[in-house]
Design an enzyme around this catalytic site. Structure first.
Site, PDB file in Angstrom:
ATOM      1  N   GLY A  14       0.623  -1.208   0.001  1.00 45.76           N
ATOM      2  CA  GLY A  14      -0.148   0.016  -0.193  1.00 45.76           C
ATOM      3  C   GLY A  14       0.911   1.310  -0.052  1.00 45.76           C
ATOM      4  O   GLY A  14       0.441   2.259   0.512  1.00 45.76           O
ATOM      5  N   VAL A  66      -3.823  -7.677  -1.558  1.00 46.35           N
ATOM      6  CA  VAL A  66      -3.155  -8.416  -0.592  1.00 46.35           C
ATOM      7  C   VAL A  66      -3.896  -9.068   0.298  1.00 46.35           C
ATOM      8  O   VAL A  66      -3.682  -9.641   1.527  1.00 46.35           O
ATOM      9  CB  VAL A  66      -2.150  -7.539   0.103  1.00 46.35           C
ATOM     10  CG1 VAL A  66      -0.810  -7.270  -0.687  1.00 46.35           C
ATOM     11  CG2 VAL A  66      -2.614  -6.384   0.654  1.00 46.35           C
ATOM     12  N   ASN A  93       1.734  -1.983   5.411  1.00 49.04           N
ATOM     13  CA  ASN A  93       1.157  -0.729   5.514  1.00 49.04           C
ATOM     14  C   ASN A  93      -0.471  -0.851   4.869  1.00 49.04           C
ATOM     15  O   ASN A  93      -1.247  -0.233   5.389  1.00 49.04           O
ATOM     16  CB  ASN A  93       1.900   0.338   4.740  1.00 49.04           C
ATOM     17  CG  ASN A  93       1.205   1.647   4.714  1.00 49.04           C
ATOM     18  OD1 ASN A  93       0.930   2.321   5.544  1.00 49.04           O
ATOM     19  ND2 ASN A  93       0.564   1.734   3.514  1.00 49.04           N
ATOM     20  N   SER A 146      -2.900   1.036  15.246  1.00 47.15           N
ATOM     21  CA  SER A 146      -3.585   2.386  15.097  1.00 47.15           C
ATOM     22  C   SER A 146      -4.131   2.396  16.655  1.00 47.15           C
ATOM     23  O   SER A 146      -4.209   1.477  17.469  1.00 47.15           O
ATOM     24  CB  SER A 146      -4.985   2.160  14.382  1.00 47.15           C
ATOM     25  OG  SER A 146      -5.767   3.284  14.400  1.00 47.15           O
ATOM     26  N   TYR A 160     -13.004  -2.080  12.331  1.00 45.67           N
ATOM     27  CA  TYR A 160     -11.737  -1.477  11.952  1.00 45.67           C
ATOM     28  C   TYR A 160     -10.883  -1.626  13.355  1.00 45.67           C
ATOM     29  O   TYR A 160      -9.729  -2.215  13.258  1.00 45.67           O
ATOM     30  CB  TYR A 160     -11.760  -0.204  11.506  1.00 45.67           C
ATOM     31  CG  TYR A 160     -10.515   0.459  11.099  1.00 45.67           C
ATOM     32  CD1 TYR A 160      -9.684   0.157  10.226  1.00 45.67           C
ATOM     33  CD2 TYR A 160      -9.952   1.480  12.122  1.00 45.67           C
ATOM     34  CE1 TYR A 160      -8.334   0.729   9.939  1.00 45.67           C
ATOM     35  CE2 TYR A 160      -8.573   1.986  11.976  1.00 45.67           C
ATOM     36  CZ  TYR A 160      -8.008   1.610  10.846  1.00 45.67           C
ATOM     37  OH  TYR A 160      -6.723   2.284  10.734  1.00 45.67           O
ATOM     38  N   ALA A 162     -10.970  -3.511  15.984  1.00 49.18           N
ATOM     39  CA  ALA A 162     -10.871  -4.899  16.242  1.00 49.18           C
ATOM     40  C   ALA A 162     -10.075  -5.491  15.258  1.00 49.18           C
ATOM     41  O   ALA A 162      -8.866  -6.329  15.798  1.00 49.18           O
ATOM     42  CB  ALA A 162     -12.070  -5.758  16.468  1.00 49.18           C
ATOM     43  N   ILE A 193      -3.396  11.323  11.809  1.00 50.37           N
ATOM     44  CA  ILE A 193      -2.253  11.605  10.634  1.00 50.37           C
ATOM     45  C   ILE A 193      -2.916  12.277   9.446  1.00 50.37           C
ATOM     46  O   ILE A 193      -3.950  11.712   8.864  1.00 50.37           O
ATOM     47  CB  ILE A 193      -1.477  10.401  10.044  1.00 50.37           C
ATOM     48  CG1 ILE A 193      -0.889   9.514  11.283  1.00 50.37           C
ATOM     49  CG2 ILE A 193      -0.464  10.830   9.189  1.00 50.37           C
ATOM     50  CD1 ILE A 193       0.102  10.129  12.320  1.00 50.37           C
TER      51      ILE A 193
END
Length: 255
Positions: A14, A66, A93, A146, A160, A162, A193
């Site tokens: 990514g 992926v 990533n 994260s 997300y 989890a 970010i």
């Protein structure tokens, strides 16, 4: 001991844009031969490769989904063939929230999409590169967690969050499993970010202002902030670090 990576082959999944692009560019600037991987938007990947080459670095472009094990195998095989060796550095990533969704509206299809792109991809890319690292007796893996893995994320992001928590737990287990082979496995855990498609897509201006207001350093992070931590983890400077997580959030979450 330094951050120089001459002769090292690095795969950053990514990495056509955002955080992945910043990581790829910094690793290349420090001497690594970088495989830039993308699923969609080939032109962004071409821009990343062009920027690396313009700065005197070495990069090649590879396409793969992926979440598909067969495509992971093709990706890693292609990188090894192109660069003439096995991968020394892996940065997982690739990831996505897909969309915000309350649990009462969650479908099996969306659940699987979120878990596959964040967790399954990490597991099976790691699996594919490990034999080459074990044969060398050395390797560096950095997986992407994260701040959501710690606090559950924002509205509609529980799955997300989890998936990122699963990445964190898995990485600690893997770190123990491969430590005897000279391979380290660590995590970076970005907070807010900016300059990324994630917040451009999922975060309103009001939510952005509120988030930045709660950050002790009083600014949103940049992709370069994450890339610097990754460079440290894949360099000789972090040779005695494994199973660890670097929190990159300006102080919004401290452990």
């Amino acid at each position: 001991m330094n951050t120089q990576l001459q002769g090292k082959i690095a795969l950053v999944t990514g990495s056509n844009t955002g955080i992945g692009r910043a990581i790829a560019m910094l690793l290349a600037a420090n001497g690594a031969k970088v495989a830039v991987s993308y699923m969609n938007n080939k032109w962004q990947g071409e821009e990343t490769v062009a920027s690396i080459r313009a700065a005197g670095g070495h990069a090649e472009l590879f396409q793969a989904d992926v979440t598909d094990v067969a495509q992971i195998d093709r990706l890693v095989g292609g990188v090894e063939s192109t660069f003439g060796g096995t991968i020394d550095i892996l940065v997982n990533n690739a990831g996505h929230m897909i969309k915000r969704c309350p649990n009462v509206e969650m479908t099996e299809e969306l659940y699987e999409q979120v878990m596959d792109v964040n967790f399954k991809s990490t597991v099976f890319v790691c699996k594919r590169v490990l034999p080459g690292m074990k044969a060398k007796g050395a390797g560096r893996i950095v997986n992407m967690s994260s701040v959501a893995a710690h606090n559950g994320g924002g509205p509609g992001a529980s799955i997300y969050a989890a998936s990122k928590a699963a990445v964190s737990s898995y990485s600690k287990g893997l770190a123990k499993e491969v430590a005897g082979d000279g391979i380290t496995v660590n995590l970076v855990s970005p907070g807010f970010i900016g300059q990324t498609a994630f917040h451009a897509t999922f975060t309103t201006d009001d939510a952005r202002k509120a988030a930045v207001g709660g950050i002790p350093l009083k600014r949103e992070g940049t992709p370069g902030d994450v890339a610097g931590a990754v460079l440290y983890l894949v360099s000789d400077l972090a040779s005695y670090l494994t199973g660890e997580t670097i929190e990159i959030n300006g102080g919004m979450f401290m452990r």
